[in-house]
Write a protein that holds these residues in place. Sequence first.
Motif, short mmCIF file in Angstrom:
data_model
loop_
_atom_site.label_atom_id
_atom_site.label_comp_id
_atom_site.label_asym_id
_atom_site.label_seq_id
_atom_site.Cartn_x
_atom_site.Cartn_y
_atom_site.Cartn_z
N LEU A 189 0.83 -1.21 0.00
CA LEU A 189 0.00 0.00 0.00
C LEU A 189 0.86 1.25 0.00
N ARG A 190 1.96 1.24 0.77
CA ARG A 190 2.85 2.40 0.81
C ARG A 190 3.47 2.67 -0.56
N VAL A 191 3.96 1.63 -1.21
CA VAL A 191 4.59 1.81 -2.52
C VAL A 191 3.56 2.23 -3.56
N ALA A 192 2.35 1.65 -3.46
CA ALA A 192 1.31 2.01 -4.41
C ALA A 192 0.96 3.49 -4.30
N ARG A 193 0.87 3.98 -3.07
CA ARG A 193 0.54 5.39 -2.88
C ARG A 193 1.69 6.30 -3.32
N THR A 194 2.91 5.78 -3.24
CA THR A 194 4.07 6.59 -3.61
C THR A 194 4.23 6.71 -5.12
N TYR A 195 3.98 5.61 -5.84
CA TYR A 195 4.32 5.58 -7.27
C TYR A 195 3.12 5.48 -8.22
N LEU A 196 2.01 4.91 -7.77
CA LEU A 196 0.86 4.77 -8.67
C LEU A 196 -0.02 6.01 -8.58
N LYS A 197 0.47 7.06 -9.19
CA LYS A 197 -0.21 8.34 -9.13
C LYS A 197 -1.06 8.55 -10.37
N THR A 198 -2.12 9.29 -10.20
CA THR A 198 -3.02 9.55 -11.32
C THR A 198 -2.27 10.15 -12.50
N SER A 199 -1.32 11.02 -12.21
CA SER A 199 -0.61 11.70 -13.29
C SER A 199 0.36 10.78 -14.02
N ASN A 200 0.62 9.60 -13.48
CA ASN A 200 1.56 8.66 -14.10
C ASN A 200 0.86 7.61 -14.98
N ARG A 201 -0.43 7.50 -14.90
CA ARG A 201 -1.13 6.45 -15.63
C ARG A 201 -1.26 6.81 -17.11
N PRO A 222 -2.64 16.42 -21.53
CA PRO A 222 -1.50 16.87 -20.73
C PRO A 222 -1.88 17.99 -19.77
N THR A 223 -1.27 17.96 -18.61
CA THR A 223 -1.47 19.02 -17.62
C THR A 223 -0.24 19.92 -17.62
N PRO A 224 -0.38 21.17 -17.28
CA PRO A 224 0.77 22.10 -17.32
C PRO A 224 1.86 21.76 -16.32
N ALA A 225 1.46 21.16 -15.16
CA ALA A 225 2.48 20.85 -14.14
C ALA A 225 2.17 19.49 -13.53
N PRO A 226 2.49 18.44 -14.25
CA PRO A 226 2.16 17.10 -13.74
C PRO A 226 2.94 16.77 -12.47
N ASP A 227 2.25 16.04 -11.60
CA ASP A 227 2.87 15.62 -10.35
C ASP A 227 3.61 14.31 -10.59
N VAL A 228 4.77 14.38 -11.18
CA VAL A 228 5.54 13.20 -11.56
C VAL A 228 6.28 12.64 -10.34
#
Length: 554
Positions: free
Chosen positions: A69-81, A88-94
């Motif tokens: 769960l910790r890793v999923a919350r860290t890396y599986l972000k909406t902006s990464n899918r 595209p968003t102007p400032a993606p949360d990569v």
Amino acid sequence: MIEKNPEALPFTAEEVERAKVKQKNGYDKIVDDPVDLVANLAEADALGDWRLFYIERDRIAAVSPADVLRVARTYLKTSNRTLGIFEPTPAPDVAEIPATGELGPVVSAYQGRGAKESGEAFDTDPLAIEKRVARTALGNGMQLAFLTKRTKGQSVNGTMILRMGDAKSLTDEKTIAQLTAAMLTRGTTHRSRQQIADELDTLDSKLSISSQGAAVVVQFETRRDKLAALLDLIEDCLKNPVFPESELATLKIQIAQGINASRTEPQPIASEAFRRYDNPYPKGDLRYRETFDESLAALSVATLADLKAFHARFYGASHGQLGLVGDFDATAVEASLATALGNWTSSAPYARVDAEYRASPAHREVLMTPGKANAFFIGGVALPLRDDNPDFEAVLAGEHILGGSTLKSRLGDRLRQKDGLSYGTGAQLQTSSHVANSMLLVYAIFAPQNQSRVETDVHEEVARLLKDGITDTELADAKSGILQASAIERADDGALAGLLAGQLELGRTLTFTADQEARLKALDVAGVNAALRKYIDTAHAVEIFAGDFKDAKP
């Protein structure tokens, strides 16, 4: 994606454990395969150190649901899918991946796990193997062949064949037989489909059950300490299926999709036409070859009641065979099988269903498959030959020289190496151990515009084989290739288990195999040439071409 709420979308311990078991099994398979292990260690070494492979394995074993769960919350972000529509968003949360630290502290204290049982140096000579095979039978007549040996990781491989029915009782039952076998691992009175899959993962075992004509073939792989549990699972699947209606509906859709996909592909179209030509058996006979439409029609009307009735009438172990090879206690396994299957009998009488030899009239057919980049050719001639015929080894050597060794063969040299016409070409001798009815096949995959040249090349090479014969060098290479391939097959425990099971029904032992190899070694050029001319009659050849032949004559 993963919500930030700590109570949302939790990963259960069961889910995480299931994933860890699958990962563990994957690592175990890699470690047991020297080639795969070397490749993975080299990959790890390229990243910095070969021990990273084992460290990754050990870290996976220690993962908890909280870690996932910790890793999923860290890396599986909406902006990464990745979506079908990208906005595209102007400032993606990569997510930023942290830099890799020094490897020294990670690997310096690494301690490997204990080494697995390495197995023994196994002599693949047929007579050497025969000395180690123990054969017996259960009370109901089921035949057993056991070969115990030390194996890497204490592995065990088995093939079980349950034979059933006869030509009359199996009329109109081919589709039902196939569906019944395919449903056996989709739910029993004691286990759901998911529970069966989970148990196989837990046991680190493989299991497949399929219908092959008038037989059900069960193939499995496990380890010594898991064999008893796997045999219990196999017994449950064979004897107690519940045939869930939803699973049957899904299975029928999957099979129908496969049939429909074949309707436009050159290879299955040509193969179907080849098998259907001059087939003398009536519709409904087990030996009859259905059209795609007939297969779909039979599939559509199959019901749960049909499957249950077929299972109740035909299933049983009284006409079965089991070949088991590996690290196991033969006495304990025989006792377990006697309890599980020794009283399980089929109510329907059994008699083999074999297709008799038939010298078909010569036939050539061109089938159109518009829009397909590749074309397919299949040709063949029936041979009045059984695998215990004194001429069998000579014909086998001729098949190897013509195309059995694929690229290093007459067809490979001509169509691929010299003329550059075929992506894949070869020959195959399909033999029977029961009736004098074999088939010599020739095939080629090629670009449609090369159809006439492929046809010419094949005709010329077959004619040259029969007219000019083979050479001493070709025969020596064929003997070496066939013998080496046979030895490699016997070194494979799964293949050896299948060979032992098949020989039980025939009343054969590996002495028969040794005699075949002795006859092969004794072959001379004159004998091979005489056998090829005796059995291969091109006046009865059947040839089917399928492809996008815009300019070809039908």
